[in-house]
Design a protein around this motif. Structure first.
Motif, PDB file in Angstrom:
ATOM      1  N   LEU A 366      45.167  41.444  26.706  1.00 37.21           N
ATOM      2  CA  LEU A 366      44.354  42.411  25.977  1.00 37.21           C
ATOM      3  C   LEU A 366      44.716  43.815  26.415  1.00 37.21           C
ATOM      4  N   THR A 367      44.155  44.814  25.719  1.00 31.10           N
ATOM      5  CA  THR A 367      44.439  46.197  26.088  1.00 31.10           C
ATOM      6  C   THR A 367      43.843  46.511  27.452  1.00 31.10           C
ATOM      7  N   GLY A 368      44.591  47.223  28.249  1.00 28.82           N
ATOM      8  CA  GLY A 368      44.113  47.588  29.564  1.00 28.82           C
ATOM      9  C   GLY A 368      44.484  46.555  30.612  1.00 28.82           C
ATOM     10  N   ALA A 369      44.438  46.966  31.892  1.00 31.76           N
ATOM     11  CA  ALA A 369      44.793  46.061  32.986  1.00 31.76           C
ATOM     12  C   ALA A 369      43.805  46.217  34.132  1.00 31.76           C
ATOM     13  N   THR A 370      42.537  46.501  33.785  1.00 31.01           N
ATOM     14  CA  THR A 370      41.535  46.759  34.809  1.00 31.01           C
ATOM     15  C   THR A 370      41.293  45.548  35.686  1.00 31.01           C
ATOM     16  N   VAL A 371      41.215  44.356  35.086  1.00 34.31           N
ATOM     17  CA  VAL A 371      40.947  43.153  35.873  1.00 34.31           C
ATOM     18  C   VAL A 371      42.054  42.923  36.892  1.00 34.31           C
ATOM     19  N   MET A 372      43.294  43.067  36.458  1.00 33.21           N
ATOM     20  CA  MET A 372      44.420  42.864  37.366  1.00 33.21           C
ATOM     21  C   MET A 372      44.414  43.914  38.474  1.00 33.21           C
ATOM     22  N   LEU A 373      44.079  45.145  38.148  1.00 33.81           N
ATOM     23  CA  LEU A 373      44.065  46.204  39.143  1.00 33.81           C
ATOM     24  C   LEU A 373      42.962  45.962  40.172  1.00 33.81           C
ATOM     25  N   THR A 374      41.768  45.595  39.710  1.00 34.04           N
ATOM     26  CA  THR A 374      40.679  45.334  40.655  1.00 34.04           C
ATOM     27  C   THR A 374      40.976  44.105  41.512  1.00 34.04           C
ATOM     28  N   LEU A 375      41.665  43.126  40.943  1.00 35.11           N
ATOM     29  CA  LEU A 375      42.075  41.950  41.715  1.00 35.11           C
ATOM     30  C   LEU A 375      43.025  42.360  42.829  1.00 35.11           C
ATOM     31  N   THR A 376      43.949  43.248  42.519  1.00 38.42           N
ATOM     32  CA  THR A 376      44.899  43.735  43.522  1.00 38.42           C
ATOM     33  C   THR A 376      44.195  44.548  44.596  1.00 38.42           C
ATOM     34  N   LEU A 377      43.317  45.447  44.178  1.00 40.18           N
ATOM     35  CA  LEU A 377      42.615  46.300  45.142  1.00 40.18           C
ATOM     36  C   LEU A 377      41.722  45.484  46.058  1.00 40.18           C
ATOM     37  N   SER A 378      41.007  44.509  45.488  1.00 41.75           N
ATOM     38  CA  SER A 378      40.113  43.701  46.319  1.00 41.75           C
ATOM     39  C   SER A 378      40.916  42.844  47.305  1.00 41.75           C
ATOM     40  N   THR A 379      42.090  42.392  46.908  1.00 41.60           N
ATOM     41  CA  THR A 379      42.940  41.616  47.807  1.00 41.60           C
ATOM     42  C   THR A 379      43.428  42.470  48.973  1.00 41.60           C
ATOM     43  N   LEU A 380      43.735  43.736  48.696  1.00 36.81           N
ATOM     44  CA  LEU A 380      44.229  44.650  49.726  1.00 36.81           C
ATOM     45  C   LEU A 380      43.106  45.292  50.526  1.00 36.81           C
ATOM     46  N   GLY A 381      41.857  45.152  50.048  1.00 38.54           N
ATOM     47  CA  GLY A 381      40.734  45.797  50.714  1.00 38.54           C
ATOM     48  C   GLY A 381      40.621  47.277  50.407  1.00 38.54           C
ATOM     49  N   LEU A 382      41.222  47.730  49.319  1.00 41.71           N
ATOM     50  CA  LEU A 382      41.130  49.134  48.917  1.00 41.71           C
ATOM     51  C   LEU A 382      39.849  49.371  48.121  1.00 41.71           C
ATOM     52  N   PRO A 383      39.309  50.590  48.150  1.00 39.88           N
ATOM     53  CA  PRO A 383      38.057  50.875  47.424  1.00 39.88           C
ATOM     54  C   PRO A 383      38.224  50.689  45.919  1.00 39.88           C
ATOM     55  N   LEU A 384      37.293  49.953  45.311  1.00 42.70           N
ATOM     56  CA  LEU A 384      37.353  49.754  43.867  1.00 42.70           C
ATOM     57  C   LEU A 384      37.047  51.038  43.105  1.00 42.70           C
ATOM     58  N   GLU A 385      36.463  52.028  43.797  1.00 41.60           N
ATOM     59  CA  GLU A 385      36.226  53.321  43.153  1.00 41.60           C
ATOM     60  C   GLU A 385      37.532  53.964  42.687  1.00 41.60           C
ATOM     61  N   GLY A 386      38.619  53.519  43.278  1.00 44.59           N
ATOM     62  CA  GLY A 386      39.914  54.065  42.873  1.00 44.59           C
ATOM     63  C   GLY A 386      40.272  53.760  41.437  1.00 44.59           C
ATOM     64  N   VAL A 387      39.678  52.688  40.877  1.00 38.81           N
ATOM     65  CA  VAL A 387      39.949  52.351  39.479  1.00 38.81           C
ATOM     66  C   VAL A 387      39.522  53.498  38.566  1.00 38.81           C
TER      67      VAL A 387
END
Length: 454
Positions: A366-387
């Motif tokens: 689908l349009t956008g890649a937010t789910v994939m980005l949040t999955l990556t950030l949560s795996t790395l322990g980076l703040p989800l606010e970065g999205v």
């Protein structure tokens, strides 16, 4: 194509006015309509923003939104029946298990190459440096992805919700189960398969009508992006935007041609000549699933057997995302880490590569890649606010990402078919016409050929 060459010669050169039926309006090729839509959209968007024309801004927004909504309307049933039919079609192909495993293997190989390029570009350019952005500019997304959500979210709680909430991953799961069950039932499942194939053809026909509206949708989508975000915002994210486009371009026009020339041993230019209608539409629509009928058609025209194409393309449209799930999250993770002053180590880069290969189905075409980005950030322990830092610029980035996705979805079947020696090289070398322009005439081929053959 050759079967309907007689009627085509009276219709296609209509612009010459010498067909004997009087003057005709010249037929504008579909690619030219898209380009015209891009140019007009940019001009109208710039006009709406520079002159502060509210009604034009709203109109562009509505036109683009309606086009995307029409594409999404067909997504759920299209994915279900396409996956179901594609799995059952494998029974018609020799060495089906081998083809399926090779397809998945090449999906993984190309994803690894793409994520490596994304990481390399990010480490060289430092896209988060000098932007003026701070953690306070970020905002956590309303929904996020995690490995628990990803794994538990594969299996639906009921058969209705995935369709109403457009959870493509769950739809793929149900379609795969239904397809495998149909294979096990054999002849007893034939009525269901016949109905499924008919419904799939109906959905694809309806979606072709929506695809023909792409030039109008282009005006709205591009125009609204320019009117809403403006060049100033793009300038603030200049390095990151350039990184995404350069990374996608390196994969699209560097890695893919190299694989075609060395692995598939075919002419790379011919691939782009045949696949360009799908790549072009993907750039505009920002939807791999919405582009799927075109992707499947151009892949067939490139000489890949229809039975294999009907499996590989739907499978790729929901899982093969070199742009959205490899290049983009790699660059985005580096960008967000720099904004939040988090140091990433070699183990973090390896995790990004792992997520890109294993979790790409989360993007769902689908349009956008937010789910994939949040999955990556949560795996790395980076703040989800970065999205939230990247949401404003996302539509501009998504165009190039999706074009790369779709090119890869057509590329892998060609590579696998060539290596398995089932690629029709004559068809590959002659593929050129746009499937959007020729779709109706091709549908009429069987009916047109019957009297001639008699």
């Amino acid at each position: 194509m050759s079967a309907n060459s007689a009627p085509a010669t009276t219709e296609k050169p209509a612009g010459s006015g010498s067909s004997g039926s009087g003057s005709r309006i010249p037929k504008v090729p579909f690619w030219a309509q898209i380009v015209a839509g891009l140019v007009l959209g940019v001009l109208l968007g710039w006009l709406a923003r520079s002159q502060d024309i509210g009604w034009l801004y709203t109109t562009l927004d509505k036109v683009g939104s309606i086009f995307v909504q029409l594409l999404k309307l067909a997504v759920a049933p299209l994915v279900f029946f396409a996956i179901l039919v594609s799995i059952t079609n494998l029974r018609k192909v020799n060495n089906a298990a081998r083809l399926a495993s090779r397809t998945l293997l090449w999906f993984m190989i190309t994803s690894l190459i793409a994520v490596a390029i994304g990481l390399a570009i990010g480490l060289i350019t430092n896209p988060g440096a000098g932007t003026g952005l701070t953690p306070k500019d970020g905002k956590a997304p309303e929904g996020s992805g995690s490995w628990i959500d990803f794994l538990t979210g594969i299996v639906p709680t009921d058969v209705i919700t995935p369709f109403t909430e457009l959870n493509v991953l769950q739809i793929v799961f149900m379609a795969a189960v239904a397809g495998i069950a149909a294979l096990k039932l054999g002849e007893r499942a034939k009525p269901i398969l016949t109905l499924s194939e008919a419904v799939l053809e109906l959905l694809q026909k309806a979606l072709w009508w929506v695809i023909r509206l792409a030039p109008i949708g282009t005006i709205g989508l591009i125009g609204f992006a320019i009117a809403d975000y403006g060049w100033d915002l793009i300038g603030k994210y200049a390095t990151f935007t350039a990184d995404v486009y350069i990374g996608c371009a390196l994969v699209l026009f560097g890695v893919y041609p190299l694989l075609l020339a060395t692995v598939a041993k075919v002419n790379p230019l011919q691939f782009y000549k045949g696949a360009w209608p799908a790549i072009q539409l993907a750039f505009v629509s920002r939807s791999s699933v919405g582009t799927m009928p075109v992707t499947q058609r151009v892949t067939e025209r490139l000489g890949v057997p229809k039975e294999y194409t009907s499996f590989a393309v739907p499978f790729g449209a929901t899982t093969k995302m070199d742009g959205c799930a490899a290049i983009y999250p790699a660059l985005a993770a580096i960008f967000i880490a720099q904004i939040f002053d988090v140091q990433l180590g070699i183990q973090d880069y390896l995790l990004i590569a792992f997520v890109s290969v294993v979790g790409s189905a989360a993007t769902a075409g689908l349009t956008g890649a937010t789910v994939m980005l949040t999955l990556t950030l949560s795996t790395l322990g980076l703040p989800l606010e970065g999205v939230g830092l990247l949401m404003a610029i996302d539509p501009i980035l998504d165009m190039m990402r999706t074009a790369t996705n779709v090119a890869g979805q057509a590329l892998v079947p060609v590579i696998v078919a060539a290596r398995e020696k089932i690629l029709d090289h004559d068809k590959y070398n002659s593929a050129s016409a746009s499937p959007v322009d020729d779709f109706d005439s091709r549908e009429a081929e069987p009916r047109a050929n019957v009297p001639v053959a008699a």
